[in-house]
Design an enzyme around this catalytic site. Structure first.
Site, PDB file in Angstrom:
ATOM      1  N   VAL A 244      39.571  56.481  45.539  1.00  0.00           N
ATOM      2  CA  VAL A 244      37.772  57.295  45.010  1.00  0.00           C
ATOM      3  C   VAL A 244      36.933  56.671  46.634  1.00  0.00           C
ATOM      4  O   VAL A 244      37.170  56.111  47.324  1.00  0.00           O
ATOM      5  CB  VAL A 244      37.381  56.442  43.989  1.00  0.00           C
TER       6      VAL A 244
ATOM      7  N   GLY B  92      36.525  52.812  42.066  1.00  0.00           N
ATOM      8  CA  GLY B  92      38.235  53.223  42.197  1.00  0.00           C
ATOM      9  C   GLY B  92      38.527  52.510  40.741  1.00  0.00           C
ATOM     10  O   GLY B  92      39.772  53.301  40.233  1.00  0.00           O
ATOM     11  N   HIS B  93      38.511  51.099  40.893  1.00  0.00           N
ATOM     12  CA  HIS B  93      39.250  51.045  39.116  1.00  0.00           C
ATOM     13  C   HIS B  93      38.888  51.722  37.434  1.00  0.00           C
ATOM     14  O   HIS B  93      39.643  51.466  36.971  1.00  0.00           O
ATOM     15  CB  HIS B  93      38.992  49.097  39.253  1.00  0.00           C
TER      16      HIS B  93
ATOM     17  N   SER C 229      36.930  46.780  47.122  1.00  0.00           N
ATOM     18  CA  SER C 229      36.446  45.220  46.613  1.00  0.00           C
ATOM     19  C   SER C 229      35.822  44.409  48.013  1.00  0.00           C
ATOM     20  O   SER C 229      34.914  43.950  48.257  1.00  0.00           O
ATOM     21  CB  SER C 229      36.675  43.957  46.291  1.00  0.00           C
TER      22      SER C 229
ATOM     23  N   LYS D   5      44.957  54.210  47.925  1.00  0.00           N
ATOM     24  CA  LYS D   5      44.137  53.735  49.143  1.00  0.00           C
ATOM     25  C   LYS D   5      45.218  52.251  49.196  1.00  0.00           C
ATOM     26  O   LYS D   5      45.794  52.919  50.715  1.00  0.00           O
ATOM     27  CB  LYS D   5      42.674  53.034  48.479  1.00  0.00           C
TER      28      LYS D   5
ATOM     29  N   HIS E 135      34.828  48.212  41.151  1.00  0.00           N
ATOM     30  CA  HIS E 135      34.015  49.088  41.463  1.00  0.00           C
ATOM     31  C   HIS E 135      34.523  50.824  41.301  1.00  0.00           C
ATOM     32  O   HIS E 135      35.811  50.155  40.489  1.00  0.00           O
ATOM     33  CB  HIS E 135      33.873  49.463  42.734  1.00  0.00           C
TER      34      HIS E 135
ATOM     35  N   GLY F 259      46.277  52.191  42.896  1.00  0.00           N
ATOM     36  CA  GLY F 259      45.551  53.366  43.910  1.00  0.00           C
ATOM     37  C   GLY F 259      46.117  53.544  44.700  1.00  0.00           C
ATOM     38  O   GLY F 259      47.568  53.320  45.626  1.00  0.00           O
TER      39      GLY F 259
END
Ligand code: PAF
Length: 254
Positions: A177, A37-38, A187, A150, A35, A148
């Protein structure tokens, strides 16, 4: 088009060529189901390095529930398209046998932070993460590897491992993100029902706005979240919640 390799030997042959040409290698390890973020991690690697290697491996050793592993989204064709657009040069997509030729008789275990926060709720999870990341870092031989924020606890543990074992790859953290409504990209978000998806942004909102961790927990429970934990540490608030069968994690600076 992003080139796909499946074996360590294939990747090492390519790596020798790119190293000889003096290219810096940026590694982005993933479990697929990519997504935005990646995409941000790929962009950071692209910015810093002449060659970008991604990996897609749904690592069985880090799932402490068999059902969670089985239901983890697998979207290889869409992932390849996204990586091609993002300028990923090569993706390493190994089998379980390729990654674990000796099973799990050798693992990487951390004995403090890995047992707290998410580690307290997912026994063995971070041993699985650290073991596979150690393998991927050794295989990749990258100059930099991107993760990330997150998964902030994961990032801290990977940084700690790299320092403890004198690893030469620089570990780079990239900001979380978010969707426009604040939900951190993950995901697992595709597994939320429409009603759960509508409620999910309240997780971030409560982490940000509650005066303390206990108040955040109470507010989240009142809204219908199952709460694994909300904890304040140093300048950050960490949380993990459940909506139906989906577990969400997030963290914010305070
Ligand atoms: O964050 C993830 O996607 C995974 O934990 C990682 C770092 C790729 C290891 O399997």
């Amino acid at each position: 088009m992003t080139e796909v390799v499946h074996t360590v030997a294939e990747w090492r042959a390519l790596r020798t060529k790119h190293r000889a040409a003096g290219r810096r290698i940026g590694l982005v390890p993933t479990m697929g189901a990519l997504h935005a973020g990646h995409t941000a991690l790929f962009a950071a690697a692209r910015r810093d390095c002449e060659f970008v290697l991604a990996t897609i491996f749904v690592n069985p050793a880090q799932f402490n529930e068999a059902q969670d592993f089985e239901h983890y989204p697998r979207t290889l064709d869409a992932d390849l398209q996204l990586m091609t657009t993002a300028g990923v040069d090569t993706v390493f997509v190994p089998s379980v046998a390729e990654m674990y030729p000796r099973g799990t008789d050798y693992t990487v275990q951390e004995d403090a932070l890995s047992r707290e926060l998410c580690g307290a709720h997912r026994p063995g999870h971070f041993t699985g993460v650290l073991t596979v990341v150690m393998k991927l870092l050794q295989i990749a031989g990258a100059d930099r590897a991107y993760f990330g924020e997150k998964d902030y606890q994961q990032l801290q543990l990977i940084r700690g491992m790299a320092a403890a074992f004198f690893m030469e790859t620089e570990i780079v953290g990239c900001p979380t993100v978010r969707e426009p409504d604040g939900l951190a990209l993950s995901s697992r978000n595709v597994r939320l029902s429409p009603a759960e998806r509508k409620l999910a942004p309240q997780f971030f909102a409560m982490l940000k706005s509650a005066p303390d961790a206990t108040a955040a927990q109470l507010q989240l429970r009142a809204l219908g979240f199952g709460v694994d934990y909300v904890t304040d540490r140093e300048n950050r608030r960490f949380g993990a919640v459940r909506l139906g069968a989906t577990r969400l994690i997030d963290n914010v600076t305070r």
